[in-house]
Structure formats: C-alpha cells, structure tokens
Design a protein around this motif. Structure first.
Motif, short mmCIF file in Angstrom:
data_model
loop_
_atom_site.label_atom_id
_atom_site.label_comp_id
_atom_site.label_asym_id
_atom_site.label_seq_id
_atom_site.Cartn_x
_atom_site.Cartn_y
_atom_site.Cartn_z
N UNK A 178 0.83 -1.20 0.00
CA UNK A 178 0.00 0.00 0.00
C UNK A 178 0.87 1.26 0.00
N UNK A 179 1.84 1.28 0.88
CA UNK A 179 2.71 2.47 0.95
C UNK A 179 3.47 2.68 -0.36
N UNK A 180 3.99 1.60 -0.94
CA UNK A 180 4.72 1.71 -2.19
C UNK A 180 3.81 2.27 -3.30
N UNK A 181 2.59 1.76 -3.28
CA UNK A 181 1.63 2.14 -4.30
C UNK A 181 1.28 3.63 -4.20
N UNK A 182 0.95 4.11 -2.99
CA UNK A 182 0.54 5.52 -2.90
C UNK A 182 1.73 6.46 -3.06
N UNK A 183 2.91 5.98 -2.74
CA UNK A 183 4.10 6.78 -3.00
C UNK A 183 4.21 7.06 -4.49
N UNK A 184 4.04 5.99 -5.28
CA UNK A 184 4.14 6.15 -6.73
C UNK A 184 2.96 6.90 -7.31
N UNK A 185 1.78 6.55 -6.81
CA UNK A 185 0.55 7.06 -7.40
C UNK A 185 0.38 8.54 -7.11
N UNK A 186 0.78 8.98 -5.94
CA UNK A 186 0.46 10.34 -5.50
C UNK A 186 1.68 11.12 -5.01
N UNK A 187 2.46 10.51 -4.12
CA UNK A 187 3.44 11.30 -3.36
C UNK A 187 4.59 11.79 -4.24
N UNK A 188 5.09 10.94 -5.14
CA UNK A 188 6.23 11.35 -5.96
C UNK A 188 5.90 12.57 -6.80
N UNK A 189 4.68 12.63 -7.30
CA UNK A 189 4.29 13.75 -8.15
C UNK A 189 4.19 15.04 -7.34
N UNK A 190 3.63 14.93 -6.14
CA UNK A 190 3.53 16.11 -5.28
C UNK A 190 4.95 16.57 -4.89
N UNK A 191 5.82 15.61 -4.63
CA UNK A 191 7.22 15.94 -4.36
C UNK A 191 7.87 16.66 -5.55
N UNK A 192 7.55 16.20 -6.77
CA UNK A 192 8.13 16.82 -7.97
C UNK A 192 7.61 18.24 -8.15
N UNK A 193 6.32 18.47 -7.86
CA UNK A 193 5.76 19.82 -7.98
C UNK A 193 6.52 20.78 -7.07
N UNK A 194 6.82 20.32 -5.85
CA UNK A 194 7.56 21.15 -4.89
C UNK A 194 9.00 21.38 -5.36
N UNK A 195 9.68 20.30 -5.66
CA UNK A 195 11.08 20.39 -6.06
C UNK A 195 11.25 21.29 -7.29
N UNK A 196 10.41 21.05 -8.30
CA UNK A 196 10.59 21.77 -9.56
C UNK A 196 10.17 23.23 -9.45
N UNK A 197 9.19 23.51 -8.60
CA UNK A 197 8.81 24.91 -8.35
C UNK A 197 10.03 25.69 -7.87
N UNK A 198 10.75 25.10 -6.93
CA UNK A 198 11.96 25.74 -6.41
C UNK A 198 13.05 25.79 -7.48
N UNK A 199 13.15 24.70 -8.22
CA UNK A 199 14.23 24.58 -9.20
C UNK A 199 14.13 25.61 -10.33
N UNK A 200 12.92 25.81 -10.85
CA UNK A 200 12.81 26.74 -11.98
C UNK A 200 13.09 28.17 -11.55
N UNK A 201 12.97 28.46 -10.25
CA UNK A 201 13.34 29.80 -9.77
C UNK A 201 14.72 29.80 -9.13
N UNK A 202 15.48 28.78 -9.48
CA UNK A 202 16.89 28.71 -9.10
C UNK A 202 17.17 28.73 -7.61
N UNK A 203 16.36 28.02 -6.86
CA UNK A 203 16.66 27.82 -5.45
C UNK A 203 17.89 26.91 -5.35
N UNK A 204 18.65 27.00 -4.25
CA UNK A 204 19.83 26.13 -4.10
C UNK A 204 19.39 24.65 -4.10
#
Lengths: 320, 320
Positions: free
Chosen positions: A161-187
């Motif tokens: 279950x945890x593996x599934x929801x990590x892939x299904x939901x969490x990784x994408x939310x993590x990417x939205x956060x990471x990339x938001x910072x990245x495109x504005x050149x956060x460290x």
C-alpha cells in the motif's frame, strides 16, 4: 477552495487563466470536455505548492507559471484516464468526461492535456524539468497499475500500500515542490528538502483521501463513498482492520468479492470503523505530516514556509 | 523490413535494443503488452528517418539514439490508443493490445510509452526537442479527433482530408526528420529543409496507406481491408470517387451508414475502383513524393541523401 489559499489567490488565478488558455487551444469537442474538467474545480494543491516553493528561489510568477499550469494539467490528464479505467461516473460532484462524452473522448483529452503539459515545461531551457515530470508520470502509471493488479487480492499488505501511494500520489507532489523551487533557481539542497517535504505531504494526503473514501459525506466528497472497497482496493484502514478485527476474515471476503452488494460494502465499512481503522490511519497521516514539517525546519523562515506548514496541517484535517 | 534499410540496419538494431531496454523498465503486465507491440514489428520508418537526417549534422549514433527510440515509442503509443478508440482487433497481423489485454491496459501502455519517450528526449539539453515533439503529438491528437468527428459525415472534403492527414501523420514524420538533424547540430536551413521533406513524405505515405486500406491483400496488410469505409472515414480515393462517379451518391450513402454489411463495404470499394479513385490517389501520392525530393535537392550530396530519395520512392510503390 481558492479562498483557502489566501495571498496566493491572485497568482493561482493567473495559473488558472494559463490553464484555460492552453486548454482552449485544443480542438472543439476536446476543448469543451477539458473546460468541463477545469470548471469542476479541485484543490489546485499541486500548482499552489509549486508557487510556494518557487519563493525559496528568486520568485517570478512568469518563471514558475508554465510549471504550475503543467502539474495541474498532468493531474487532470491522469484523473481523466483513471476515470475511464475505473468506469467512474462522477468526480467532484459532476459527471466524468468519460460518462458524458464517452471513453474515446476521455482517452484523447488525457493525451492532449499531457502533451500540452510537456509542451509547457519544455519552454524551460533546463530540460531536467520535463525529464523529471515524465519520470514521475511513469511512476504514477506504475502505481495505478499496481493498484489494478493487486485489487481483489487478499495479499494486499501495508508495505505494498505504501509503495503504491508513493508512486501514485506522493512522488508527483514531491516533484511539484522540487521543480517549483528549481525553476526559480533555489539552491539544490533547498530543492531536495522541498521534494522530501512534498513526498511526505503526498503520503499524508493520500492516506487521508483513502480515509475520506470510507467516511466522508457524499455531498462533500462529490463521489460515491466506499469506492475503493467496491473496486477491491485495500487501503490502509482496511488492511489495518483485517489484521486486527475478529471480523477480519469477513472483511477480506467482502473486499475480494467482485459484484458485492451495497449492504456488503456498508458492512465492510462498519467493520473497518469498529476495528479502529480510521483512527489508526489518521494517526499514520499525522505522522507523515509531521515528517513533512521536519523537512521544512532547516529552510529559510520566509512567509511561504509558514504556508507550507499550514498545508501540512490542512491535509490531515480536511473533510474533502 | 529491416533488410530494406541496408547499411542502416546496424544502427536501427541499436535503436530497437534501446526501445526494448526502455520498455522492459515498465511494470510487468505493461512490459509484456509493450513487448508484444514491439515484436509485432513495423517499418521503423520514423527512427530510420531520424538516423538518416542526423547525418546532415555531425553524426553520432549515441547522440541521435534517444530521439530515434522516442519517435518510435510515441508512434507505438498513438497506435495503441487509436486501437482502443477504433476498437481494432488486429494490427500487423497479430491481436492488438486492447484486444488481448483489455482497454485498461492499452490506455496505460500508451501513457507509459509516451512518458518514456518524453523522458528520453528530455535527456537533450536542448529542450526544444521535447517541446517540438509534444507540439506534434498535440497535432496528432487534433488530427485523430477531426477524423472521428468528421466520420460518417457526407461533408468530408479533399481539403479537410489533407488537413487531417497533415496533422495525423505528416507533421510527426517531419519532426522526426528535423529533430534528427537538429540533435546532431545540422545547420538550421538544413533542419528546415528536412522537415519539409518529411512533411511531404508523410503526406505521400498516408495517401498510400489509405489506398492500401482499400486494395491491399489482408495477409500482407495484417488487418482487415476496407476499415476506413467501415468506420465512415472518407479518404482521398473515396472523396474523389463520390464527386466523379455517377454512383457517387450510393458511395456516400454507404460510407455514412453505421453498421453496414460486408457486401456494402465491397460495393463501395468497387465504386471507388471503377471511378479511378485508386489511380488518382496514387498520382497525388507521387506528386507529394516528388515535392519531398525537391526539398532534398539543395542539401549536401551525402550518401544518406540518396537513401532519403529511395524512401520517397519506396513509400509510393510499397504494398504494405
């Protein structure tokens, strides 16, 4: 929902406008279906996170706009394809694209939204943005697929279950956060911390989603309660209950039935509630939210950090 | 088919290997379905074009490999989704993914292949590669959608047909050519000329495809003949025939029927043949191929230019 976002409202309205502009570029019947999907609303959690995280770099709305629009477009694309696969009739209180325009249109709408999202994020010179999003989409497909494969099976476990929801939901939310910072050149370290925050937040979010699927009011949820049980998907409260309750065998039996009656679904929900599956799962969601907060602690104390904290708190107290 | 490609065979085999490697990374049941699709073969026209066009720059197989694999992956993704939408049972002589694993799997396989393709092309620093491919995918969706919308309609015209096949087929073949050259840093004018070559070639290719749908042997074609007529799609030979033949009204009537009999399909094909629709369409295809050749003329006379000429000749003489 937009009121929840406070001072973010204006920037989110620009994202909404951008999505509308992009979607309006689709050919007529697809456009209509995509606008229907857009009008159905949603929390806009992913674009909001991208905007907030962008403040950890040199914030510019113009800069983060394509990403913020793209993450919502991808989210919409996955919903529309998932609804075809699940045969879902309602979403957010209105008919699904698939129910209203048929599966052919729904498949195409999903493809178009995904391609539009990729086109948007390929406007960044940094091709890692598109690459990371595409990789996350792959994970989402993998997660969704695991869910289908494991459904109606008594072998479903907490770890799957945890593996599934990590892939299904969490990784994408993590990417939205990471990339938001990245495109504005956060460290880089900040981008990584925000990714971890998003991952933990996404786990909390999905666990709560799965709880709401059992206990929410249908009017508030916008879809039928007990959908996961009906589809043979064992979520955390169910898995907890079947290993703890003396009615666990019966619960498993109902879950693994294809074509169960409404009374059986209600019986299963009652077993889960009695066994304390709801309370346990909310406890787990709280733990994930607390983990998310820990990743924020070393970050600069800008006002947006406080907003991210509030989101983690909202995610575990929400009723929709 | 690979033998046709002569000295390109070895490099194409590397592309095939790369596709297999990527596809094998998908979760188990998707992997199986995607490998089934890969094993079904195909002309590999798009990767071959990308490889050949790359020679107009500083050729490096490593450099062009992600693109060449990606264009075939995207092509496979569109086939698999189109087959769900059309309810097609057979493709290239074997059951479609949708017929064998069901629409759920086919939708997911298409999504996965597309995401994998984007991930591959996002390995280029030049984000225009992903952007241009995504834009072309949008055009393909638009073209496919126009086809569905216009089907069973007596309003289908030559101009709508050309616009449709440009979007559905030609733009993507043009992009494969342009981007093959671009990733190996060919001069901009060369990239543009190759795009124009690919566009004209793609038009010729699709016109011939539509002719073959009427006259090919099923054994060679790998699918049922007359499929377009059955689906109410008026292709060039049909549109020609219904405006020229005195049986034009009957042809239009049959085409616009839903649920036509096998005898009616055969009757329609006979009307098209009698009216000279086949000959006219092949003439048009030849004109497009000639146009494609004209775009090659100003380019450096490297051996690959000769191969591109041969492809234009093959496209209009092929029987499969």
């Amino acid at each position: 929902m937009l009121t929840f976002w406070g001072d973010l409202r204006e920037d989110l309205a620009r994202v909404e406008e951008e999505i509308r502009r992009v979607v309006a570029g689709a050919p007529p019947p697809l456009r209509e279906a995509a606008l229907h999907l857009l009008a159905a609303g949603g929390k806009r959690l992913r674009p909001a996170l991208a905007l907030l995280c962008a403040h950890f770099g040199r914030y510019s709305l113009e800069r983060v706009l394509p990403l913020a629009a793209a993450v919502e477009l991808i989210h919409m694309a996955t919903l529309v394809h998932d609804d075809v696969i699940d045969g879902a009739e309602m979403r957010r209180g209105i008919p699904t694209v698939h129910a209203r325009w048929g599966p052919e249109t729904a498949i195409k709408v999903g493809d178009v939204l995904f391609a539009q999202a990729i086109e948007l994020v390929s406007s960044y010179e940094d091709s890692a943005v598109a690459r990371k999003l595409a990789a996350t989409c792959l994970s989402m497909c993998t997660g969704e697929f695991a869910q289908e494969r494991e459904s109606y099976s008594p072998q479903q476990s907490v770890w799957r279950y945890f593996r599934r929801i990590r892939r299904k939901t969490a990784l994408f939310i993590g990417a939205a956060c990471e990339l938001g910072a990245r495109v504005c050149e956060a460290p880089l370290v900040v981008c990584q911390a925000l990714r971890q925050y998003g991952l933990a937040l996404g786990m909390a979010f999905q666990v709560v989603d799965d709880v709401l699927d059992l206990v929410a009011e249908e009017r508030v949820l916008g879809k039928v309660v007990g959908g996961d049980i009906r589809q043979g998907i064992a979520t955390l409260p169910v898995i907890y209950a079947w290993s703890r309750s003396k009615k666990g065998r019966r619960l498993k039996e109902i879950l693994c039935m294809r074509g169960k009656s409404e009374a059986e679904v209600q019986e299963a929900i009652a077993i889960v509630r009695e066994a304390g599956g709801i309370g346990f799962s909310l406890e787990v969601a709280r733990a994930f939210a607390a983990k998310a907060l820990r990743f924020l602690r070393p970050l600069p104390a800008i006002p947006q950090r406080r907003r991210l904290e509030q989101i983690a708190e909202f995610v575990i107290t929400r009723s929709f």
